[in-house]
Design a protein around this motif. Structure first.
Motif, PDB file in Angstrom:
ATOM      1  N   LEU A  59       0.827  -1.207   0.000  1.00 47.93           N
ATOM      2  CA  LEU A  59       0.000   0.000   0.000  1.00 47.93           C
ATOM      3  C   LEU A  59       0.861   1.256   0.000  1.00 47.93           C
ATOM      4  N   LEU A  60       1.830   1.319   0.893  1.00 50.48           N
ATOM      5  CA  LEU A  60       2.693   2.499   0.981  1.00 50.48           C
ATOM      6  C   LEU A  60       3.449   2.731  -0.326  1.00 50.48           C
ATOM      7  N   ASP A  61       3.878   1.657  -0.950  1.00 50.35           N
ATOM      8  CA  ASP A  61       4.615   1.775  -2.212  1.00 50.35           C
ATOM      9  C   ASP A  61       3.739   2.257  -3.363  1.00 50.35           C
ATOM     10  N   SER A  62       2.432   2.007  -3.286  1.00 45.82           N
ATOM     11  CA  SER A  62       1.553   2.368  -4.390  1.00 45.82           C
ATOM     12  C   SER A  62       0.846   3.708  -4.203  1.00 45.82           C
ATOM     13  N   LEU A  63       0.848   4.247  -2.989  1.00 46.78           N
ATOM     14  CA  LEU A  63       0.193   5.535  -2.758  1.00 46.78           C
ATOM     15  C   LEU A  63       0.968   6.668  -3.414  1.00 46.78           C
ATOM     16  N   VAL A  64       0.240   7.667  -3.906  1.00 45.49           N
ATOM     17  CA  VAL A  64       0.861   8.851  -4.493  1.00 45.49           C
ATOM     18  C   VAL A  64       0.227  10.095  -3.874  1.00 45.49           C
ATOM     19  N   THR A  65       0.982  11.166  -3.845  1.00 46.34           N
ATOM     20  CA  THR A  65       0.478  12.428  -3.324  1.00 46.34           C
ATOM     21  C   THR A  65       1.249  13.576  -3.953  1.00 46.34           C
ATOM     22  N   ALA A  66       0.589  14.715  -4.032  1.00 44.32           N
ATOM     23  CA  ALA A  66       1.246  15.926  -4.513  1.00 44.32           C
ATOM     24  C   ALA A  66       1.771  16.742  -3.329  1.00 44.32           C
ATOM     25  N   ALA A  67       1.395  16.343  -2.116  1.00 42.62           N
ATOM     26  CA  ALA A  67       1.817  17.065  -0.911  1.00 42.62           C
ATOM     27  C   ALA A  67       3.298  16.804  -0.631  1.00 42.62           C
ATOM     28  N   PRO A  68       3.977  17.787  -0.108  1.00 40.51           N
ATOM     29  CA  PRO A  68       5.381  17.559   0.246  1.00 40.51           C
ATOM     30  C   PRO A  68       5.476  16.594   1.429  1.00 40.51           C
ATOM     31  N   PRO A  69       6.572  15.840   1.523  1.00 39.25           N
ATOM     32  CA  PRO A  69       6.725  14.909   2.650  1.00 39.25           C
ATOM     33  C   PRO A  69       6.749  15.649   3.985  1.00 39.25           C
ATOM     34  N   LYS A  70       6.211  15.000   5.002  1.00 43.22           N
ATOM     35  CA  LYS A  70       6.206  15.575   6.353  1.00 43.22           C
ATOM     36  C   LYS A  70       7.539  15.272   7.020  1.00 43.22           C
ATOM     37  N   ASP A  71       8.038  16.233   7.756  1.00 43.90           N
ATOM     38  CA  ASP A  71       9.277  16.084   8.507  1.00 43.90           C
ATOM     39  C   ASP A  71       8.974  15.318   9.792  1.00 43.90           C
ATOM     40  N   ARG A  72       9.675  14.235  10.009  1.00 42.29           N
ATOM     41  CA  ARG A  72       9.425  13.399  11.189  1.00 42.29           C
ATOM     42  C   ARG A  72       9.595  14.155  12.500  1.00 42.29           C
ATOM     43  N   GLU A  73      10.609  15.000  12.587  1.00 39.34           N
ATOM     44  CA  GLU A  73      10.860  15.733  13.827  1.00 39.34           C
ATOM     45  C   GLU A  73       9.743  16.723  14.120  1.00 39.34           C
ATOM     46  N   VAL A  74       9.252  17.389  13.090  1.00 42.55           N
ATOM     47  CA  VAL A  74       8.143  18.334  13.259  1.00 42.55           C
ATOM     48  C   VAL A  74       6.888  17.587  13.695  1.00 42.55           C
ATOM     49  N   GLU A  75       6.605  16.462  13.059  1.00 44.95           N
ATOM     50  CA  GLU A  75       5.427  15.658  13.408  1.00 44.95           C
ATOM     51  C   GLU A  75       5.532  15.126  14.835  1.00 44.95           C
ATOM     52  N   ALA A  76       6.723  14.721  15.245  1.00 45.25           N
ATOM     53  CA  ALA A  76       6.931  14.233  16.615  1.00 45.25           C
ATOM     54  C   ALA A  76       6.692  15.351  17.623  1.00 45.25           C
ATOM     55  N   ALA A  77       7.138  16.553  17.308  1.00 35.71           N
ATOM     56  CA  ALA A  77       6.929  17.695  18.203  1.00 35.71           C
ATOM     57  C   ALA A  77       5.439  18.016  18.326  1.00 35.71           C
TER      58      ALA A  77
END
Length: 91
Positions: A59-77
């Protein structure tokens, strides 16, 4: 949904196979109602984790998005701030 299962899509760096396996394990634990299956159920439990991990990775390999990737550190905060607000703890 299990609170310990985290979003794995569209992160930088991408989700690792260990993270996918951990999410699959949490899912199987939740739906089976067992964190440690009996010996009689161990094989079925492990097969389910492997199958779900494979399906998740596909599933993860087949998903597509136009959104920029989320930064893990920002998401963790953000998650830490939400937990602090929820539980009344200072971040």
């Amino acid at each position: 949904m299990c609170r310990s299962v985290k979003t794995l899509f569209n992160l930088e760096p991408p989700a690792t196979s260990d993270e996918v396996a951990a999410a699959a394990l949490q899912y199987v634990r939740k739906i089976s109602g067992s964190t440690h299956p009996s010996q009689a159920n161990q094989e079925a439990f492990e097969e389910a984790v492997a199958a779900i991990a494979a399906a998740t990775q596909e599933l993860l390999d087949s998903l597509v998005t136009a959104a920029p990737p989320k930064d893990r550190e920002v998401e963790a905060a953000k998650a830490k701030a939400r937990a602090a607000k929820r539980f009344g703890i200072e971040a």
